[in-house]
Design a protein around this motif. Sequence first.
Motif, PDB file in Angstrom:
ATOM      1  N   THR A   1       0.765  -1.186   0.052  1.00  0.00           N
ATOM      2  CA  THR A   1      -0.135   0.149   0.048  1.00  0.00           C
ATOM      3  C   THR A   1       0.957   1.253  -0.001  1.00  0.00           C
ATOM      4  O   THR A   1       0.498   2.343  -0.604  1.00  0.00           O
ATOM      5  CB  THR A   1      -0.848   0.042   1.195  1.00  0.00           C
ATOM      6  N   GLU A   2       2.109   1.158   0.491  1.00  0.00           N
ATOM      7  CA  GLU A   2       2.760   2.501   0.747  1.00  0.00           C
ATOM      8  C   GLU A   2       3.390   2.666  -0.711  1.00  0.00           C
ATOM      9  O   GLU A   2       3.406   3.810  -1.074  1.00  0.00           O
ATOM     10  CB  GLU A   2       3.834   2.157   1.678  1.00  0.00           C
ATOM     11  N   GLN A   3       3.757   1.726  -1.175  1.00  0.00           N
ATOM     12  CA  GLN A   3       4.304   1.859  -2.658  1.00  0.00           C
ATOM     13  C   GLN A   3       3.345   2.602  -3.439  1.00  0.00           C
ATOM     14  O   GLN A   3       3.497   3.338  -4.409  1.00  0.00           O
ATOM     15  CB  GLN A   3       5.019   0.579  -3.016  1.00  0.00           C
ATOM     16  N   TYR A   4       2.160   1.877  -3.210  1.00  0.00           N
ATOM     17  CA  TYR A   4       0.830   2.368  -4.397  1.00  0.00           C
ATOM     18  C   TYR A   4       0.790   3.922  -3.964  1.00  0.00           C
ATOM     19  O   TYR A   4       0.489   4.589  -4.982  1.00  0.00           O
ATOM     20  CB  TYR A   4      -0.022   1.488  -4.015  1.00  0.00           C
TER      21      TYR A   4
ATOM     22  N   ASP B   1      12.749   5.217  -1.577  1.00  0.00           N
ATOM     23  CA  ASP B   1      12.744   4.140  -0.811  1.00  0.00           C
ATOM     24  C   ASP B   1      12.100   4.493   0.362  1.00  0.00           C
ATOM     25  O   ASP B   1      12.475   5.274   1.500  1.00  0.00           O
ATOM     26  CB  ASP B   1      14.026   3.487  -0.322  1.00  0.00           C
ATOM     27  N   PRO B   2      10.661   4.314   0.453  1.00  0.00           N
ATOM     28  CA  PRO B   2       9.750   4.845   1.715  1.00  0.00           C
ATOM     29  C   PRO B   2      10.430   4.185   3.043  1.00  0.00           C
ATOM     30  O   PRO B   2      10.151   4.941   4.051  1.00  0.00           O
ATOM     31  CB  PRO B   2       8.353   4.366   1.266  1.00  0.00           C
ATOM     32  N   SER B   3      10.603   2.898   3.028  1.00  0.00           N
ATOM     33  CA  SER B   3      11.015   2.343   4.161  1.00  0.00           C
ATOM     34  C   SER B   3      12.456   2.704   4.846  1.00  0.00           C
ATOM     35  O   SER B   3      12.415   2.872   5.893  1.00  0.00           O
ATOM     36  CB  SER B   3      11.263   0.732   3.901  1.00  0.00           C
ATOM     37  N   ALA B   4      13.335   3.266   3.794  1.00  0.00           N
ATOM     38  CA  ALA B   4      14.652   3.590   4.487  1.00  0.00           C
ATOM     39  C   ALA B   4      14.552   5.160   4.275  1.00  0.00           C
ATOM     40  O   ALA B   4      15.350   5.598   4.985  1.00  0.00           O
ATOM     41  CB  ALA B   4      15.706   3.179   3.471  1.00  0.00           C
ATOM     42  N   ASN B   5      13.782   5.629   3.738  1.00  0.00           N
ATOM     43  CA  ASN B   5      13.628   7.029   3.505  1.00  0.00           C
ATOM     44  C   ASN B   5      14.653   7.811   2.905  1.00  0.00           C
ATOM     45  O   ASN B   5      15.393   8.526   3.579  1.00  0.00           O
ATOM     46  CB  ASN B   5      13.207   7.975   4.898  1.00  0.00           C
ATOM     47  N   THR B   6      15.340   7.112   1.820  1.00  0.00           N
ATOM     48  CA  THR B   6      16.388   7.372   0.918  1.00  0.00           C
ATOM     49  C   THR B   6      15.825   7.883  -0.387  1.00  0.00           C
ATOM     50  O   THR B   6      14.933   7.394  -0.909  1.00  0.00           O
ATOM     51  CB  THR B   6      17.378   6.465   1.042  1.00  0.00           C
TER      52      THR B   6
ATOM     53  N   THR C   1      10.312  11.492   6.080  1.00  0.00           N
ATOM     54  CA  THR C   1       9.740  11.295   4.649  1.00  0.00           C
ATOM     55  C   THR C   1      10.304  12.262   3.674  1.00  0.00           C
ATOM     56  O   THR C   1      10.996  13.074   3.858  1.00  0.00           O
ATOM     57  CB  THR C   1       8.195  11.401   4.787  1.00  0.00           C
ATOM     58  N   LEU C   2       9.808  12.056   2.333  1.00  0.00           N
ATOM     59  CA  LEU C   2      10.238  12.843   1.298  1.00  0.00           C
ATOM     60  C   LEU C   2       8.976  13.788   1.056  1.00  0.00           C
ATOM     61  O   LEU C   2       7.878  13.419   1.033  1.00  0.00           O
ATOM     62  CB  LEU C   2      10.352  12.067  -0.034  1.00  0.00           C
ATOM     63  N   GLU C   3       9.203  15.142   0.936  1.00  0.00           N
ATOM     64  CA  GLU C   3       8.324  16.109   0.628  1.00  0.00           C
ATOM     65  C   GLU C   3       8.747  16.704  -0.846  1.00  0.00           C
ATOM     66  O   GLU C   3       9.731  16.709  -1.145  1.00  0.00           O
ATOM     67  CB  GLU C   3       8.483  17.198   1.519  1.00  0.00           C
ATOM     68  N   ILE C   4       7.758  16.719  -1.573  1.00  0.00           N
ATOM     69  CA  ILE C   4       7.821  17.342  -3.072  1.00  0.00           C
ATOM     70  C   ILE C   4       6.884  18.546  -3.130  1.00  0.00           C
ATOM     71  O   ILE C   4       5.872  18.489  -2.638  1.00  0.00           O
ATOM     72  CB  ILE C   4       7.361  16.313  -4.157  1.00  0.00           C
ATOM     73  N   PHE C   5       7.493  19.699  -3.618  1.00  0.00           N
ATOM     74  CA  PHE C   5       6.868  20.877  -3.712  1.00  0.00           C
ATOM     75  C   PHE C   5       6.694  21.437  -5.333  1.00  0.00           C
ATOM     76  O   PHE C   5       7.853  21.225  -6.067  1.00  0.00           O
ATOM     77  CB  PHE C   5       7.630  21.932  -3.000  1.00  0.00           C
ATOM     78  N   ASP C   6       5.600  21.751  -5.788  1.00  0.00           N
ATOM     79  CA  ASP C   6       5.488  22.325  -7.208  1.00  0.00           C
ATOM     80  C   ASP C   6       6.175  23.517  -7.322  1.00  0.00           C
ATOM     81  O   ASP C   6       6.715  24.195  -6.313  1.00  0.00           O
ATOM     82  CB  ASP C   6       4.085  22.583  -7.467  1.00  0.00           C
ATOM     83  N   PRO C   7       6.541  24.087  -8.500  1.00  0.00           N
ATOM     84  CA  PRO C   7       7.129  25.402  -8.708  1.00  0.00           C
ATOM     85  C   PRO C   7       6.841  26.559  -7.875  1.00  0.00           C
ATOM     86  O   PRO C   7       7.395  27.586  -7.744  1.00  0.00           O
ATOM     87  CB  PRO C   7       7.002  25.675 -10.185  1.00  0.00           C
TER      88      PRO C   7
END
Length: 255
Positions: A25-28, A131-136, A171-177
């Motif tokens: 589920t996390e990958q999805y 990699d969500p598990s290792a947060n890399t 976690t990983l955060e992603i931001f739009d322009p």
Amino acid sequence: MNPLAHFDPDDPYPESDGEPMAENTEQYEWLVKIKENLEILFAQDPQVFVAGDLFWYPVPDRRIAGPVAPDVMVAIGRPKGRRGCYKQWEEGGIAPQVVFEILSPANSLKEMADKLAYYDTYGVEEYYVYDPSANTLEIWLRQEGRVRRMSHLKGWVSPRLGIRFALTGETLEIFDPQGQPFLTSVELAARLRDEAGRAALERARAEEERARAEEERARAEEERACAAQERARAEQEHARAEQLAERLRALGFEP
């Protein structure tokens, strides 16, 4: 690497290998989050094609290369629209410039090495592996004809997409322009509800202000009417006084 077990001459470019889109589920959730937010980001650009888990065939000859299905891919310069697979020779020869892979426990080192070699060979410009598990987060960028691993200690902005990556301690955060974060569908729905609630509150407040202004205008109009009545009464009193003064003068009295 999403291999196809056999080659069927009657169906040389199948659209599925029968495997699930994601291993967990996390990958999805990450796959959908990145794909849908990119769709939103480029919704107004008809020449940006975004897909998730879609077979990409780089060459017609399956003996040279079979397909691979990136978790998310972006092909800039290709029109939006439905596709069963991405046949590069039918897409103006344009390879997906940006691909994303979300790791799961099922991904082996060999599989990921094969994918890296595939993307390097067939023209990917930016390659992101989270990699969500290792947060890399691994970032690969094409330089001098090869994809090379990049350092991103202070964050990273995609040259092609303009999105910014920030790897926090959790976690990983992603931001739009514009600096807006990529959100899950649940978070997007909650934000829409909040914005709708704020809009309704603003409308109610504006309506209240209009009603108050209307009351003020009515009160001012009433005060103007009262003032006009007072002026008319004063003028009547003045006219009566003048009439009385005229009668007195006619009788020989100076008022």
